[in-house]
Design a protein around this motif. Structure first.
Motif, PDB file in Angstrom:
ATOM      1  N   LEU A  19       0.830  -1.207   0.000  1.00 12.74           N
ATOM      2  CA  LEU A  19       0.000   0.000   0.000  1.00 12.74           C
ATOM      3  C   LEU A  19       0.863   1.256   0.000  1.00 12.74           C
ATOM      4  CD1 LEU A  19      -2.822  -1.090   2.465  1.00 12.74           C
ATOM      5  CD2 LEU A  19      -3.101  -0.517   0.050  1.00 12.74           C
ATOM      6  N   LEU A  20       1.914   1.258   0.813  1.00 13.94           N
ATOM      7  CA  LEU A  20       2.788   2.428   0.835  1.00 13.94           C
ATOM      8  C   LEU A  20       3.440   2.639  -0.521  1.00 13.94           C
ATOM      9  CD1 LEU A  20       4.308   4.738   2.136  1.00 13.94           C
ATOM     10  CD2 LEU A  20       5.933   3.081   3.074  1.00 13.94           C
ATOM     11  N   GLU A  21       3.928   1.569  -1.143  1.00 14.96           N
ATOM     12  CA  GLU A  21       4.592   1.720  -2.444  1.00 14.96           C
ATOM     13  C   GLU A  21       3.605   2.179  -3.513  1.00 14.96           C
ATOM     14  OE1 GLU A  21       7.720   1.775  -2.616  1.00 14.96           O
ATOM     15  OE2 GLU A  21       8.022   0.993  -0.584  1.00 14.96           O
ATOM     16  N   ALA A  22       2.325   1.812  -3.352  1.00 11.72           N
ATOM     17  CA  ALA A  22       1.322   2.220  -4.342  1.00 11.72           C
ATOM     18  C   ALA A  22       1.088   3.724  -4.337  1.00 11.72           C
ATOM     19  CB  ALA A  22       0.009   1.485  -4.074  1.00 11.72           C
ATOM     20  N   VAL A  23       1.313   4.374  -3.196  1.00  8.39           N
ATOM     21  CA  VAL A  23       1.032   5.821  -3.109  1.00  8.39           C
ATOM     22  C   VAL A  23       2.293   6.655  -2.922  1.00  8.39           C
ATOM     23  CG1 VAL A  23      -1.271   5.414  -2.175  1.00  8.39           C
ATOM     24  CG2 VAL A  23       0.646   5.734  -0.593  1.00  8.39           C
ATOM     25  N   ARG A  24       3.442   6.022  -2.779  1.00  6.37           N
ATOM     26  CA  ARG A  24       4.675   6.764  -2.499  1.00  6.37           C
ATOM     27  C   ARG A  24       4.938   7.845  -3.547  1.00  6.37           C
ATOM     28  NH1 ARG A  24       9.466   5.471   0.537  1.00  6.37           N
ATOM     29  NH2 ARG A  24       8.829   3.287   0.780  1.00  6.37           N
ATOM     30  N   GLY A  25       4.688   7.523  -4.805  1.00  7.69           N
ATOM     31  CA  GLY A  25       4.940   8.486  -5.868  1.00  7.69           C
ATOM     32  C   GLY A  25       4.050   9.720  -5.815  1.00  7.69           C
ATOM     33  N   GLN A  26       2.956   9.656  -5.043  1.00  8.72           N
ATOM     34  CA  GLN A  26       2.040  10.792  -4.894  1.00  8.72           C
ATOM     35  C   GLN A  26       2.306  11.587  -3.616  1.00  8.72           C
ATOM     36  OE1 GLN A  26      -2.144   9.468  -5.641  1.00  8.72           O
ATOM     37  NE2 GLN A  26      -1.194   7.472  -6.020  1.00  8.72           N
ATOM     38  N   LEU A  27       3.417  11.265  -2.939  1.00  4.19           N
ATOM     39  CA  LEU A  27       3.722  11.908  -1.659  1.00  4.19           C
ATOM     40  C   LEU A  27       5.091  12.585  -1.725  1.00  4.19           C
ATOM     41  CD1 LEU A  27       2.600   8.899   0.563  1.00  4.19           C
ATOM     42  CD2 LEU A  27       1.298  10.993   0.129  1.00  4.19           C
ATOM     43  N   ARG A  83      10.218  11.642   2.556  1.00  4.88           N
ATOM     44  CA  ARG A  83      11.600  11.527   2.093  1.00  4.88           C
ATOM     45  C   ARG A  83      12.402  10.422   2.774  1.00  4.88           C
ATOM     46  NH1 ARG A  83      14.496  14.764   5.892  1.00  4.88           N
ATOM     47  NH2 ARG A  83      13.159  16.144   7.114  1.00  4.88           N
ATOM     48  N   HIS A  84      11.807   9.754   3.772  1.00  8.50           N
ATOM     49  CA  HIS A  84      12.540   8.673   4.429  1.00  8.50           C
ATOM     50  C   HIS A  84      11.544   7.706   5.048  1.00  8.50           C
ATOM     51  CE1 HIS A  84      15.909   6.641   6.245  1.00  8.50           C
ATOM     52  NE2 HIS A  84      15.438   6.791   7.462  1.00  8.50           N
ATOM     53  N   SER A  85      11.842   6.407   4.956  1.00 11.47           N
ATOM     54  CA  SER A  85      10.948   5.405   5.531  1.00 11.47           C
ATOM     55  C   SER A  85      11.758   4.232   6.045  1.00 11.47           C
ATOM     56  CB  SER A  85       9.913   4.939   4.502  1.00 11.47           C
ATOM     57  OG  SER A  85      10.548   4.432   3.336  1.00 11.47           O
ATOM     58  N   LEU A  86      11.236   3.628   7.111  1.00 14.72           N
ATOM     59  CA  LEU A  86      11.855   2.452   7.718  1.00 14.72           C
ATOM     60  C   LEU A  86      10.845   1.314   7.715  1.00 14.72           C
ATOM     61  CD1 LEU A  86      13.521   4.055  10.886  1.00 14.72           C
ATOM     62  CD2 LEU A  86      14.672   3.337   8.787  1.00 14.72           C
ATOM     63  N   VAL A  87      11.330   0.083   7.513  1.00 15.59           N
ATOM     64  CA  VAL A  87      10.446  -1.077   7.492  1.00 15.59           C
ATOM     65  C   VAL A  87      10.768  -2.007   8.651  1.00 15.59           C
ATOM     66  CG1 VAL A  87      11.938  -2.325   5.860  1.00 15.59           C
ATOM     67  CG2 VAL A  87       9.522  -2.988   6.123  1.00 15.59           C
ATOM     68  N   VAL A  88       9.719  -2.404   9.371  1.00 14.42           N
ATOM     69  CA  VAL A  88       9.820  -3.347  10.485  1.00 14.42           C
ATOM     70  C   VAL A  88       9.314  -4.702   9.999  1.00 14.42           C
ATOM     71  CG1 VAL A  88       9.013  -3.890  12.814  1.00 14.42           C
ATOM     72  CG2 VAL A  88       9.454  -1.503  12.177  1.00 14.42           C
ATOM     73  N   GLU A  89      10.089  -5.745  10.247  1.00 19.48           N
ATOM     74  CA  GLU A  89       9.675  -7.088   9.825  1.00 19.48           C
ATOM     75  C   GLU A  89       8.502  -7.568  10.687  1.00 19.48           C
ATOM     76  OE1 GLU A  89      10.826  -8.216   7.129  1.00 19.48           O
ATOM     77  OE2 GLU A  89      12.443  -6.730   6.971  1.00 19.48           O
ATOM     78  N   ASP A  90       7.621  -8.361  10.085  1.00 21.83           N
ATOM     79  CA  ASP A  90       6.498  -8.913  10.830  1.00 21.83           C
ATOM     80  C   ASP A  90       6.150 -10.279  10.265  1.00 21.83           C
ATOM     81  OD1 ASP A  90       3.736  -8.528   9.096  1.00 21.83           O
ATOM     82  OD2 ASP A  90       5.255  -7.044   8.567  1.00 21.83           O
ATOM     83  N   ASP A  91       5.231 -10.973  10.924  1.00 27.42           N
ATOM     84  CA  ASP A  91       4.961 -12.362  10.558  1.00 27.42           C
ATOM     85  C   ASP A  91       4.152 -12.513   9.280  1.00 27.42           C
ATOM     86  OD1 ASP A  91       2.592 -11.388  11.549  1.00 27.42           O
ATOM     87  OD2 ASP A  91       2.228 -13.036  12.941  1.00 27.42           O
ATOM     88  N   ARG A  92       3.638 -11.410   8.720  1.00 24.81           N
ATOM     89  CA  ARG A  92       2.853 -11.489   7.497  1.00 24.81           C
ATOM     90  C   ARG A  92       3.523 -10.797   6.312  1.00 24.81           C
ATOM     91  NH1 ARG A  92      -3.515 -10.647   9.247  1.00 24.81           N
ATOM     92  NH2 ARG A  92      -3.558 -12.191  10.926  1.00 24.81           N
ATOM     93  N   GLY A 127       6.573 -11.368   4.951  1.00 23.98           N
ATOM     94  CA  GLY A 127       7.346 -12.208   4.041  1.00 23.98           C
ATOM     95  C   GLY A 127       8.479 -11.430   3.388  1.00 23.98           C
ATOM     96  N   ASP A 128       8.583 -11.568   2.052  1.00 19.22           N
ATOM     97  CA  ASP A 128       9.612 -10.837   1.311  1.00 19.22           C
ATOM     98  C   ASP A 128       8.988  -9.770   0.410  1.00 19.22           C
ATOM     99  OD1 ASP A 128       8.372 -12.509  -0.447  1.00 19.22           O
ATOM    100  OD2 ASP A 128      10.212 -13.420  -1.240  1.00 19.22           O
ATOM    101  N   LEU A 129       7.873  -9.191   0.854  1.00 19.34           N
ATOM    102  CA  LEU A 129       7.233  -8.135   0.068  1.00 19.34           C
ATOM    103  C   LEU A 129       8.236  -7.017  -0.218  1.00 19.34           C
ATOM    104  CD1 LEU A 129       3.797  -7.879   1.939  1.00 19.34           C
ATOM    105  CD2 LEU A 129       4.179  -8.753  -0.373  1.00 19.34           C
ATOM    106  N   PRO A 130       8.325  -6.588  -1.467  1.00 21.00           N
ATOM    107  CA  PRO A 130       9.330  -5.568  -1.812  1.00 21.00           C
ATOM    108  C   PRO A 130       8.986  -4.200  -1.239  1.00 21.00           C
ATOM    109  CG  PRO A 130       7.921  -6.045  -3.697  1.00 21.00           C
ATOM    110  CD  PRO A 130       7.557  -7.035  -2.638  1.00 21.00           C
ATOM    111  N   THR A 131      10.019  -3.461  -0.854  1.00 25.60           N
ATOM    112  CA  THR A 131       9.843  -2.097  -0.357  1.00 25.60           C
ATOM    113  C   THR A 131      11.134  -1.328  -0.552  1.00 25.60           C
ATOM    114  OG1 THR A 131       9.330  -0.738   1.581  1.00 25.60           O
ATOM    115  CG2 THR A 131      10.490  -2.801   1.992  1.00 25.60           C
ATOM    116  N   ARG A 132      11.004  -0.025  -0.725  1.00 24.19           N
ATOM    117  CA  ARG A 132      12.182   0.835  -0.828  1.00 24.19           C
ATOM    118  C   ARG A 132      12.614   1.378   0.528  1.00 24.19           C
ATOM    119  NH1 ARG A 132      10.387   5.049  -5.284  1.00 24.19           N
ATOM    120  NH2 ARG A 132       8.290   4.223  -4.925  1.00 24.19           N
TER     121      ARG A 132
END
Length: 534
Positions: A113-121, A125-134, A136-141
């Motif tokens: 969801l974040l990647e779907a709207v990132r280009g409109q925001l 300018r900075h984001s951090l990703v926390v691993e969770d049990d759901r 998996g290996d979903l791509p993110t910048r």
């Protein structure tokens, strides 16, 4: 001294460094460990450009990293902003943009969801990703959260903070677009975080009182927080517990059977819930597989009502446990507390002893006499207003007779003994033939019938009466419509009877457990009712 969220936590961490602060499944953090990791995150955010006043979203479900994110923001005087993780792309884009988020911390499962709207925001300018049990290996910048912490200092090397530092709580309410409520941190502490003793209404002596009292406890309390931290109903008790040197427990998602297993294993003393939406499945799960819940001294509900039938069941299942309801909102903070009793009138709203500064006022903002109805209002420590919404701020936040107050959309009645009974949301009132009907009142009675599991009451457009009362309900074994009608008429005036009823498998609710009126209205508009009263 600054009465600031980060300072208050650090006082507790210094007083009880080796005490458990948070439990999430098999993971644990002491107060010192949580403090050090929050320091590391704070340094990383500052190195990435965060400054006092920078808006940083937390797009996270409950967990240890959620607490670390909140504390890390507070430590550098940045402003954490709650993101409802159930929002879809367009709703997310709106909140990210409206809140002027420059940074965000998110669980990996929300990456698509974040990647779907990132280009409109463009401001993000900075984001951090926390691993969770759901996730998996979903791509993110986004930058990995643990990598960010590993490369920064655990030391407290921060500038002095201020009681004026902002806290923003975005609230969707029951209608309209989400809006950010802006609080000075000291004001929020006074009414939402423990600066006021909930039972006496008196201010605490100083910012060290809670940590001193916590350090003096031989056996700290354990608070099991079930609502999501993106809502005040969870934020308030979490920080009340931590500032007082107590332990908080989290589950990433609400699973009633797992909740009871955790209760049996971790022995919490306080169970925090939000109304029937959490209470009913908890009751069902406990009946299906009872556990030793003798450690639970109190079950406290906030943000949504407990119906009388649910109170009866809780008091029956846990006879030695105190069941409470508190009132309040993102705009008022803690407003008062009531204590559940067996077999009370199911048509009566929550009756509470109000906290300091809570009044019921007329349309002009003046207190009403005992026995009268009016609008629930809060004076004293109140928010600054709504973020980027001066029109709504001017409507709800007023100065009357020299006192600044927030006047809510909640209707209430002052009883002869000074207690306050909630009636319902004024902006949700149903006007049927000139008579006003508050959905909450009807919902409480409908849900008290043995054939109804859950219900949301709405207004249905009608050519003659303007609106009719309608209900979307769920049932385990089918609704006995004739008996339900007799039951409602026994408790309420005839014009409050639901004339159109839709039966669904599950009644939708918001993440905080409140009725989802927009969903109910859409469901009613999409299909013919399953039952009509002519």
């Amino acid at each position: 001294m600054a009465r600031n969220f980060a300072d208050l936590y650090e006082h507790a961490a210094d007083a009880v460094p080796d005490r458990l602060a948070v439990i999430e499944g098999e993971r644990r953090r002491t107060f010192a460990e949580l403090d050090a990791r929050a320091n590391r995150l704070a340094h990383h955010l500052a190195n990435a450009g965060a400054r006092p006043g920078t808006h940083i979203g937390f797009h996270l479900h409950n967990g240890i990293e959620t607490l670390e994110t909140l504390l890390g923001c507070f430590k550098i005087r940045a402003v954490p902003v709650n993101i409802n993780y159930r929002y879809q792309a367009e709703e997310l884009r709106y909140v990210y943009d409206n809140a002027d988020l420059e940074m965000v911390v998110h669980h990996r499962c929300y990456a698509p969801l974040l990647e779907a709207v990132r280009g409109q925001l463009p401001k993000l300018r900075h984001s951090l990703v926390v691993e969770d049990d759901r996730g998996g290996d979903l791509p993110t910048r986004s930058t990995p959260f643990e990598w960010a912490l590993e490369n920064c200092s655990p030391a407290r090397e921060f500038a002095e903070r201020s009681a004026d530092d902002l806290f923003i709580m975005y609230t969707g309410g029951t209608t309209g677009l989400p809006k950010g409520v802006m609080w000075r941190q000291e004001d929020m502490w006074r009414v939402l975080g423990g600066g006021i003793d909930f039972y006496t209404g008196e201010p605490v002596a100083d910012e060290y009182q809670q940590s001193r009292a916590g350090a003096a406890q031989e056996r700290p309390m354990r608070w099991f927080i079930l609502p999501p931290l993106i809502h005040a109903a969870a934020m308030m008790p979490t920080f009340v517990a931590l500032w007082s040197g107590n332990t908080v427990l989290f589950e990433p998602r609400f699973d009633p059977a797992r909740v009871w297993r955790t209760v049996a294993r971790e022995r919490p003393n306080v169970l925090v819930i939000t109304g029937d939406a959490l209470a009913r499945p908890l009751i069902d799960a406990y009946r299906a597989a009872p556990v030793d819940a003798s450690s639970v001294l109190s079950i406290g509900s906030g943000a949504a009502q407990l119906t009388q039938s649910v109170k009866n069941e809780l008091l029956e299942l846990f006879p030695g446990t105190l069941v409470t309801e508190s009132i309040g909102s993102s705009e008022t903070g803690f407003g008062g507390i009531g204590f559940a009793q067996r077999d009370d009138d199911p048509g009566r709203g929550p009756r509470v002893n109000t906290g300091r500064g809570v009044v019921v006022v007329d349309d002009d903002g003046h207190p009403v006499a005992p026995g009268s109805e009016g609008w629930l209002a809060k004076t004293g420590n109140v928010p600054i207003g709504y973020y980027k919404d001066p029109v709504k701020t001017d409507r709800l936040f007023r100065t009357v007779d020299g006192r600044r107050m927030v006047i809510t959309d909640d209707r209430a009645r002052v009883e002869a003994d000074g207690a306050v009974t909630l009636i319902g949301r004024g902006n949700m009132v149903i006007n049927t033939g000139g008579e006003k009907v508050f959905p909450e009142e009807v919902e409480a009675v409908v849900k008290a019938h043995e054939s109804v599991y859950d219900a949301v009451v709405i207004g249905i457009p009608h050519e003659r009466w303007g609106q009719l009362v309608g209900a979307v309900v769920s049932s385990v074994a089918g609704v006995d419509f004739p008996d339900l009608e007799r039951h409602v008429r026994a408790h309420l005036a005839g014009y409050k009877l639901p004339r159109r009823i839709w039966v669904v498998d599950t009644v939708a609710r918001t993440p905080s457990g409140k009725p989802d009126y927009r969903w109910a209205a859409a469901r009613a508009a999409a299909a013919a009712p399953d039952h009509e009263v002519r």
